[in-house]
Scaffold this active site. Structure first.
Site, PDB file in Angstrom:
ATOM      1  N   LEU A  33       0.819  -1.216   0.000  1.00  0.00           N
ATOM      2  CA  LEU A  33       0.000   0.000   0.000  1.00  0.00           C
ATOM      3  C   LEU A  33       0.853   1.267   0.000  1.00  0.00           C
ATOM      4  O   LEU A  33       1.923   1.318   0.589  1.00  0.00           O
ATOM      5  CB  LEU A  33      -0.925  -0.001   1.222  1.00  0.00           C
ATOM      6  CG  LEU A  33      -1.879  -1.198   1.321  1.00  0.00           C
ATOM      7  CD1 LEU A  33      -2.779  -1.067   2.543  1.00  0.00           C
ATOM      8  CD2 LEU A  33      -2.726  -1.342   0.058  1.00  0.00           C
ATOM      9  N   HIS A  34       0.323   2.284  -0.674  1.00  0.00           N
ATOM     10  CA  HIS A  34       0.940   3.611  -0.706  1.00  0.00           C
ATOM     11  C   HIS A  34      -0.179   4.640  -0.570  1.00  0.00           C
ATOM     12  O   HIS A  34      -1.357   4.271  -0.407  1.00  0.00           O
ATOM     13  CB  HIS A  34       1.757   3.790  -1.990  1.00  0.00           C
ATOM     14  CG  HIS A  34       0.998   3.447  -3.250  1.00  0.00           C
ATOM     15  ND1 HIS A  34      -0.115   4.138  -3.666  1.00  0.00           N
ATOM     16  CD2 HIS A  34       1.172   2.452  -4.163  1.00  0.00           C
ATOM     17  CE1 HIS A  34      -0.568   3.624  -4.785  1.00  0.00           C
ATOM     18  NE2 HIS A  34       0.186   2.578  -5.104  1.00  0.00           N
ATOM     19  N   HIS A  37      -3.521   4.154  -2.491  1.00  0.00           N
ATOM     20  CA  HIS A  37      -4.494   3.247  -1.862  1.00  0.00           C
ATOM     21  C   HIS A  37      -5.158   3.938  -0.668  1.00  0.00           C
ATOM     22  O   HIS A  37      -6.374   3.827  -0.471  1.00  0.00           O
ATOM     23  CB  HIS A  37      -3.803   1.984  -1.346  1.00  0.00           C
ATOM     24  CG  HIS A  37      -3.122   1.163  -2.387  1.00  0.00           C
ATOM     25  ND1 HIS A  37      -1.758   1.075  -2.491  1.00  0.00           N
ATOM     26  CD2 HIS A  37      -3.622   0.369  -3.374  1.00  0.00           C
ATOM     27  CE1 HIS A  37      -1.436   0.253  -3.485  1.00  0.00           C
ATOM     28  NE2 HIS A  37      -2.544  -0.188  -4.046  1.00  0.00           N
ATOM     29  N   ASP A 150      -6.154   3.536 -12.647  1.00  0.00           N
ATOM     30  CA  ASP A 150      -6.469   2.415 -13.541  1.00  0.00           C
ATOM     31  C   ASP A 150      -7.796   2.732 -14.233  1.00  0.00           C
ATOM     32  O   ASP A 150      -8.831   2.130 -13.937  1.00  0.00           O
ATOM     33  CB  ASP A 150      -6.552   1.118 -12.726  1.00  0.00           C
ATOM     34  CG  ASP A 150      -5.223   0.786 -12.090  1.00  0.00           C
ATOM     35  OD1 ASP A 150      -4.433   0.075 -12.707  1.00  0.00           O
ATOM     36  OD2 ASP A 150      -4.959   1.270 -10.968  1.00  0.00           O
ATOM     37  N   SER A 185       2.516   3.978  -7.607  1.00  0.00           N
ATOM     38  CA  SER A 185       2.202   2.605  -7.992  1.00  0.00           C
ATOM     39  C   SER A 185       3.057   1.675  -7.146  1.00  0.00           C
ATOM     40  O   SER A 185       4.218   1.994  -6.849  1.00  0.00           O
ATOM     41  CB  SER A 185       2.538   2.398  -9.471  1.00  0.00           C
ATOM     42  OG  SER A 185       2.616   1.018  -9.763  1.00  0.00           O
ATOM     43  N   SER A 186       2.502   0.532  -6.792  1.00  0.00           N
ATOM     44  CA  SER A 186       3.300  -0.460  -6.055  1.00  0.00           C
ATOM     45  C   SER A 186       4.498  -0.881  -6.896  1.00  0.00           C
ATOM     46  O   SER A 186       5.533  -1.273  -6.366  1.00  0.00           O
ATOM     47  CB  SER A 186       2.449  -1.687  -5.725  1.00  0.00           C
ATOM     48  OG  SER A 186       1.269  -1.293  -5.066  1.00  0.00           O
TER      49      SER A 186
HETATM   50  P1  AMP Z   1      -3.727  -2.244  -6.799  1.00  0.00           P
HETATM   51  O1  AMP Z   1      -3.290  -2.614  -5.405  1.00  0.00           O
HETATM   52  O2  AMP Z   1      -2.622  -1.792  -7.680  1.00  0.00           O
HETATM   53  O3  AMP Z   1      -4.640  -3.278  -7.407  1.00  0.00           O
HETATM   54  O4  AMP Z   1      -4.637  -0.967  -6.616  1.00  0.00           O
HETATM   55  C1  AMP Z   1      -5.766  -0.993  -5.773  1.00  0.00           C
HETATM   56  C2  AMP Z   1      -6.568   0.241  -6.013  1.00  0.00           C
HETATM   57  O5  AMP Z   1      -5.778   1.398  -5.730  1.00  0.00           O
HETATM   58  C3  AMP Z   1      -7.031   0.364  -7.468  1.00  0.00           C
HETATM   59  O6  AMP Z   1      -8.368   0.831  -7.489  1.00  0.00           O
HETATM   60  C4  AMP Z   1      -6.074   1.388  -8.024  1.00  0.00           C
HETATM   61  O7  AMP Z   1      -6.611   2.124  -9.108  1.00  0.00           O
HETATM   62  C5  AMP Z   1      -5.858   2.288  -6.823  1.00  0.00           C
HETATM   63  N1  AMP Z   1      -4.630   3.052  -6.975  1.00  0.00           N
HETATM   64  C6  AMP Z   1      -3.395   2.557  -7.220  1.00  0.00           C
HETATM   65  N2  AMP Z   1      -2.501   3.565  -7.382  1.00  0.00           N
HETATM   66  C7  AMP Z   1      -3.211   4.727  -7.227  1.00  0.00           C
HETATM   67  C8  AMP Z   1      -2.853   6.113  -7.284  1.00  0.00           C
HETATM   68  N3  AMP Z   1      -1.617   6.519  -7.548  1.00  0.00           N
HETATM   69  N4  AMP Z   1      -3.835   7.011  -7.076  1.00  0.00           N
HETATM   70  C9  AMP Z   1      -5.121   6.612  -6.852  1.00  0.00           C
HETATM   71  N5  AMP Z   1      -5.507   5.325  -6.781  1.00  0.00           N
HETATM   72  C10 AMP Z   1      -4.569   4.394  -6.965  1.00  0.00           C
END
Ligand code: AMP
Length: 280
Positions: A33-34, A37, A150, A185-186
């Protein structure tokens, strides 16, 4: 925060909350997480009475040569972050719990799943829509929060929810960026210092498209051409796509006369990053 690793315990708990007539928000993630998230969690907290999150690195959305096994996993830290944000429930199932033997049913949003990342990552969106519909069936939220980062995923999930009459509201939250503009981004953790620098070409290409739009350019092609030139001058970044499309249908637009999504994906070494902006 209560942790649930099985579908039955998660469902029992979420149903108990729903019986209390609480507005129930849900934030699905793959962990690592960042702030991006956490912005979703904060939006969920602001709009809902109770918030659940999930951490599940979903194998069905990774291609055979992609980074499933090396995807960053920082579970303990993630739990702390979610707890600090006031999340009440965390669903973190194993792969075996989510995909029992002989699971052969998938959800596909036809005609959209092959676009953008779906073109360069065959099967990716089928994995996403399958796991998200499973998570919706397990958690049964009133509202689910996704990142505009996304953007294609948001459009495809909205269409799935509409087509299948899934009773959940979809909220899209703005992209959270590093101070220099790189979308969080992760996968940014994979970048070496030189790639990290070169990765700025993604957000810069979108910014320049925005400047051209603000100067009155409405045709999509010159914006695409300009961005291709920018990538040609940054050989450390390999452009996957730079497309201008309708944000709901993901169909290409020739002229930006209504809100249009400008979406980019590029490889830095083996790391694939995406970003986007809405113009108009
Ligand atoms: P993930 O863990 O990459 O599947 O992301 C989980 C959720 O966090 C998804 O809905 C992503 O679109 C959202 N997310 C990831 N990076 C960002 C970001 N930089 N800004 C806003 N939402 C994000």
């Amino acid at each position: 925060m209560q942790l649930f690793e099985t579908i039955d315990t998660m469902r029992d708990k979420s149903r108990a909350w729903r019986r209390k007539n609480k507005r129930f928000g849900f934030v699905p993630t793959m962990g690592a997480l960042h702030e991006g998230h956490l912005s979703l969690v904060r939006a969920a907290k602001a709009q809902c009475d109770v918030v659940a999150a999930s951490i599940f690195v979903n194998p069905t959305q990774f291609g055979p040569n992609e980074d499933f096994s090396k995807y960053p996993r920082t579970f303990e830290r993630d739990c702390e972050l979610l707890e600090n944000e006031g999340v009440s429930m965390l669903f973190a199932p194993t792969v075996e719990e989510m995909y029992p033997p002989r699971a052969v049913t998938y959800v596909t949003v036809e005609g959209m799943s092959e676009k953008l990342c779906g073109n360069s990552r065959p099967g990716h969106f089928r994995g996403v829509t399958t796991v998200v519909s499973k998570l919706f069936n397990i958690v049964e939220p009133d509202v689910a929060f996704f990142g505009q980062k996304d953007a294609a995923q948001v459009a495809i999930i909205r269409r799935m929810v509409r087509d299948l009459n899934i009773p959940v509201e979809i909220v899209a939250c703005p992209i959270v960026r590093e101070t220099d503009g790189l979308a969080m981004s992760s996968r940014n953790a994979y970048l070496d210092p030189q790639q990290r620098k070169a990765a700025l070409v993604l957000s810069r290409s979108l910014k320049e498209a925005q400047v051209l739009y603000q100067q009155g350019v409405r045709d999509a092609q010159p914006l695409i051409d300009h961005s291709k030139e920018m990538f040609a001058q940054q050989p450390s970044a390999r452009l996957d796509y730079f497309e201008i499309i309708h944000p709901a249908t993901l169909e290409p637009v020739e002229k930006i006369i209504s809100p249009s999504l400008v979406a980019v994906a590029a490889y830095l070494g083996t790391t694939r990053l995406i970003d986007n902006i809405v113009l108009g």
